[in-house]
Write an enzyme that holds these catalytic residues in place. Sequence first.
Site, PDB file in Angstrom:
ATOM      1  N   LYS A 264       0.849  -1.204   0.000  1.00  0.00           N
ATOM      2  CA  LYS A 264       0.000   0.000   0.000  1.00  0.00           C
ATOM      3  C   LYS A 264       0.881   1.250   0.000  1.00  0.00           C
ATOM      4  O   LYS A 264       1.721   1.429   0.879  1.00  0.00           O
ATOM      5  CB  LYS A 264      -0.910  -0.009   1.239  1.00  0.00           C
ATOM      6  CG  LYS A 264      -1.746   1.273   1.415  1.00  0.00           C
ATOM      7  CD  LYS A 264      -2.712   1.188   2.614  1.00  0.00           C
ATOM      8  CE  LYS A 264      -3.424   2.517   2.878  1.00  0.00           C
ATOM      9  NZ  LYS A 264      -4.336   2.469   4.050  1.00  0.00           N
ATOM     10  N   ASP A 269      -2.884  10.043   3.871  1.00  0.00           N
ATOM     11  CA  ASP A 269      -4.284   9.632   4.002  1.00  0.00           C
ATOM     12  C   ASP A 269      -5.027  10.617   4.902  1.00  0.00           C
ATOM     13  O   ASP A 269      -4.983  10.511   6.124  1.00  0.00           O
ATOM     14  CB  ASP A 269      -4.351   8.210   4.578  1.00  0.00           C
ATOM     15  CG  ASP A 269      -5.790   7.695   4.688  1.00  0.00           C
ATOM     16  OD1 ASP A 269      -6.694   8.369   4.159  1.00  0.00           O
ATOM     17  OD2 ASP A 269      -5.980   6.611   5.289  1.00  0.00           O
ATOM     18  N   LYS A 276     -10.543  12.394   8.330  1.00  0.00           N
ATOM     19  CA  LYS A 276     -10.065  11.941   9.644  1.00  0.00           C
ATOM     20  C   LYS A 276     -10.076  13.094  10.637  1.00  0.00           C
ATOM     21  O   LYS A 276      -9.976  14.250  10.229  1.00  0.00           O
ATOM     22  CB  LYS A 276      -8.618  11.433   9.523  1.00  0.00           C
ATOM     23  CG  LYS A 276      -8.469  10.104   8.834  1.00  0.00           C
ATOM     24  CD  LYS A 276      -7.008   9.692   8.797  1.00  0.00           C
ATOM     25  CE  LYS A 276      -6.830   8.338   8.124  1.00  0.00           C
ATOM     26  NZ  LYS A 276      -7.489   7.232   8.803  1.00  0.00           N
ATOM     27  N   ASP A 287       1.328   6.067   5.668  1.00  0.00           N
ATOM     28  CA  ASP A 287       0.369   5.133   5.059  1.00  0.00           C
ATOM     29  C   ASP A 287       0.918   4.493   3.774  1.00  0.00           C
ATOM     30  O   ASP A 287       0.197   3.786   3.080  1.00  0.00           O
ATOM     31  CB  ASP A 287      -0.939   5.884   4.780  1.00  0.00           C
ATOM     32  CG  ASP A 287      -2.170   4.999   4.954  1.00  0.00           C
ATOM     33  OD1 ASP A 287      -2.041   3.918   5.552  1.00  0.00           O
ATOM     34  OD2 ASP A 287      -3.246   5.394   4.467  1.00  0.00           O
ATOM     35  N   ASP A 346     -12.397   6.838   3.624  1.00  0.00           N
ATOM     36  CA  ASP A 346     -11.189   6.584   4.414  1.00  0.00           C
ATOM     37  C   ASP A 346     -10.760   5.113   4.337  1.00  0.00           C
ATOM     38  O   ASP A 346      -9.655   4.765   4.750  1.00  0.00           O
ATOM     39  CB  ASP A 346     -11.426   7.008   5.867  1.00  0.00           C
ATOM     40  CG  ASP A 346     -10.137   7.157   6.652  1.00  0.00           C
ATOM     41  OD1 ASP A 346      -9.067   7.145   6.019  1.00  0.00           O
ATOM     42  OD2 ASP A 346     -10.208   7.296   7.885  1.00  0.00           O
ATOM     43  N   GLU A 348      -9.596   3.488   1.963  1.00  0.00           N
ATOM     44  CA  GLU A 348      -9.065   3.637   0.601  1.00  0.00           C
ATOM     45  C   GLU A 348      -8.001   2.602   0.263  1.00  0.00           C
ATOM     46  O   GLU A 348      -7.763   2.320  -0.902  1.00  0.00           O
ATOM     47  CB  GLU A 348      -8.507   5.050   0.406  1.00  0.00           C
ATOM     48  CG  GLU A 348      -7.063   5.272   0.880  1.00  0.00           C
ATOM     49  CD  GLU A 348      -6.858   5.078   2.382  1.00  0.00           C
ATOM     50  OE1 GLU A 348      -7.851   5.108   3.123  1.00  0.00           O
ATOM     51  OE2 GLU A 348      -5.708   4.868   2.799  1.00  0.00           O
ATOM     52  N   ARG A 350      -7.803  -0.623   0.625  1.00  0.00           N
ATOM     53  CA  ARG A 350      -8.315  -1.812  -0.070  1.00  0.00           C
ATOM     54  C   ARG A 350      -8.704  -1.505  -1.507  1.00  0.00           C
ATOM     55  O   ARG A 350      -8.681  -2.374  -2.368  1.00  0.00           O
ATOM     56  CB  ARG A 350      -9.489  -2.400   0.730  1.00  0.00           C
ATOM     57  CG  ARG A 350     -10.638  -1.476   0.898  1.00  0.00           C
ATOM     58  CD  ARG A 350     -11.545  -1.844   2.068  1.00  0.00           C
ATOM     59  NE  ARG A 350     -11.031  -1.364   3.354  1.00  0.00           N
ATOM     60  CZ  ARG A 350     -11.656  -1.510   4.517  1.00  0.00           C
ATOM     61  NH1 ARG A 350     -12.818  -2.131   4.578  1.00  0.00           N
ATOM     62  NH2 ARG A 350     -11.127  -1.052   5.630  1.00  0.00           N
TER      63      ARG A 350
HETATM   64  N1  BES Z   1      -4.587   4.271   6.837  1.00  0.00           N
HETATM   65  C1  BES Z   1      -5.739   3.955   7.594  1.00  0.00           C
HETATM   66  C2  BES Z   1      -5.483   2.909   8.659  1.00  0.00           C
HETATM   67  C3  BES Z   1      -4.581   3.289   9.783  1.00  0.00           C
HETATM   68  C4  BES Z   1      -5.119   3.703  10.976  1.00  0.00           C
HETATM   69  C5  BES Z   1      -3.233   3.164   9.662  1.00  0.00           C
HETATM   70  C6  BES Z   1      -4.287   4.009  12.029  1.00  0.00           C
HETATM   71  C7  BES Z   1      -2.412   3.476  10.715  1.00  0.00           C
HETATM   72  C8  BES Z   1      -2.951   3.893  11.893  1.00  0.00           C
HETATM   73  C9  BES Z   1      -6.842   3.418   6.701  1.00  0.00           C
HETATM   74  O1  BES Z   1      -6.860   3.899   5.407  1.00  0.00           O
HETATM   75  C10 BES Z   1      -8.131   3.788   7.341  1.00  0.00           C
HETATM   76  O2  BES Z   1      -8.365   4.948   7.489  1.00  0.00           O
HETATM   77  N2  BES Z   1      -8.923   2.808   7.722  1.00  0.00           N
HETATM   78  C11 BES Z   1     -10.159   3.045   8.376  1.00  0.00           C
HETATM   79  C12 BES Z   1     -11.170   2.080   7.824  1.00  0.00           C
HETATM   80  C13 BES Z   1     -12.572   2.364   8.253  1.00  0.00           C
HETATM   81  C14 BES Z   1     -13.065   3.630   7.608  1.00  0.00           C
HETATM   82  C15 BES Z   1     -13.440   1.208   7.851  1.00  0.00           C
HETATM   83  C16 BES Z   1      -9.959   2.822   9.865  1.00  0.00           C
HETATM   84  O3  BES Z   1      -9.213   1.924  10.234  1.00  0.00           O
HETATM   85  O4  BES Z   1     -10.513   3.583  10.648  1.00  0.00           O
HETATM   86 ZN    ZN Z   2      -4.991   4.537   4.690  1.00  0.00          ZN
HETATM   87 ZN    ZN Z   3      -7.919   5.726   5.241  1.00  0.00          ZN
END
Ligand code: BES
Ligand code: ZN
Ligand code: ZN
Length: 494
Positions: A264, A269, A276, A287, A346, A348, A350
Amino acid sequence: MDVVLLRQAPETVETDALIVLATEDAPPELHADCAKLVAGFYGSGEFQGGVGEHLLVHAPAGLKASRLLLIGCGKKAELNAATVRASAGAAVRHLRSKAVKRVAIALHALAMPASDAEIAAAVEGAILGDYEPDFLKTGESSRDKRLSALSIVAPGSGSSAEGAVSRGVILAESQNFARDLGNEPANVLNPTELANRARLMANQEGLEIEILEEDRLVHLGMGSLLAVAKGSAQPPVLVIVRYRPAEANQGKPLKNIHVGLVGKGVTFDSGGISIKPAEGMEKMKYDMCGGAAVLGAMRAIARLKPAVAVTALVPAVENMTGDAAQRPGDIVKTLNGKTVEVLNTDAEGRLILNDAITYAQRLGCTHLVDAATLTGAIVVALGHVYTGAFTNDQEWMDRVLAAAKNQGEKFWQMPLDPEYKDLLKNAYADLSNIGGRWGGAISAAYFIKEFADPTPWVHLDIAGTAWHDEAKPSMAKGPTGVCVRTFVELAMGL
Ligand code: BES
Ligand code: ZN
Ligand code: ZN
């Protein structure tokens, strides 16, 4: 840094500091005068070899070294390469703060002779410990504190020990390469710059590189990857780096394994329209650490030359909120044809991994591993210690887990039963891009599985392990370079 192996007795090594790994069981065996001194520390309780203990002695009697640094490694029976790596790192970090430039690490106290794995681990620990992420500071950067010379003192070691030293150097420097990428701020390291760094590395290492730019991605139909990039002024890219073993170049048939490493590469992000919270958002420059890990692994693979073909794919985008950004409720068409309703912008990661994985399959990859800072949910589940591992093929998982174990990286297998598929059900499209509140790391993995099937695939959620908020005794804070060593070990073992 110069790194050499010395087979001489540690007493005879001329250096600024001789690091001796010492256990709780008994004082390390050293030259008579020095042994007496050290036995005194054990007797008085000043140093007893426990994990985390250290003691610095100036002008130690009986040693040619200017200093002796005792580093506690705990119980002898529990010693392994991981302890050696961490102890070497902690020792180097202690000494570099004291402006010591040349160090030697004596392994004789552990076992006679030290194994190749221990020798490599000592080198790795030292090089990883010597790393500080302050390369953008202009004044008080710690650049000048770096070690200039490292010796591994391992009398009695076999003829393969020099190879172990150079393997350790390659692994640790490649891991530091990945850490450098993770440290770069997102205003410097945008998708195009990530591709530039990959190109530079590939050219230096003699690897083939191909960078698919936006028009090409449009032409191919990578609808979900492109949708994530739409909110940013920075165009997306798909970086592809190829390693082929020499047999391939000599026209010999290859083993029928072709590994695809997918990382990734979200260079920032923000969350997109599903933005966020402000607090901690600055960390979302990391990220792209999955992408950095696969590029770091390719650097090492180019040098160590495993017998299998390896292709790295890094989908690189910036997830922003610009006026062309995708909206919640948008339905996108992926490269493999499935449609996805984007319920949360968010989620993103996947949406870019799936298109890269489909492309990896088209390139002929027979076995896939992806690394991604994918979910906060994996951090809730496993904290910052274990990487979450998911698979559709237990045999392939077992190989990845074994490689991780050999390299002292902690991976924990998570479930991926078909029942979880219901979480991604959607009324308008084939899949939702989120699975609701519970089991978030699993629904994310399940989403990717829908694209990876039927190719054997392992997904590594490194959201908790790719970055440490606090420094450890053996490592600076920030990006860890997790997965680099495991990926290389995996390729070497095939
Ligand atoms: N990049 C984030 C995941 C992340 C969170 C990485 C904390 C490092 C530390 C990812 O893209 C994300 O935002 N995931 C969301 C998914 C949710 C919206 C289903 C998450 O984990 O909150
Ligand atoms: Zn992310
Ligand atoms: Zn994200």
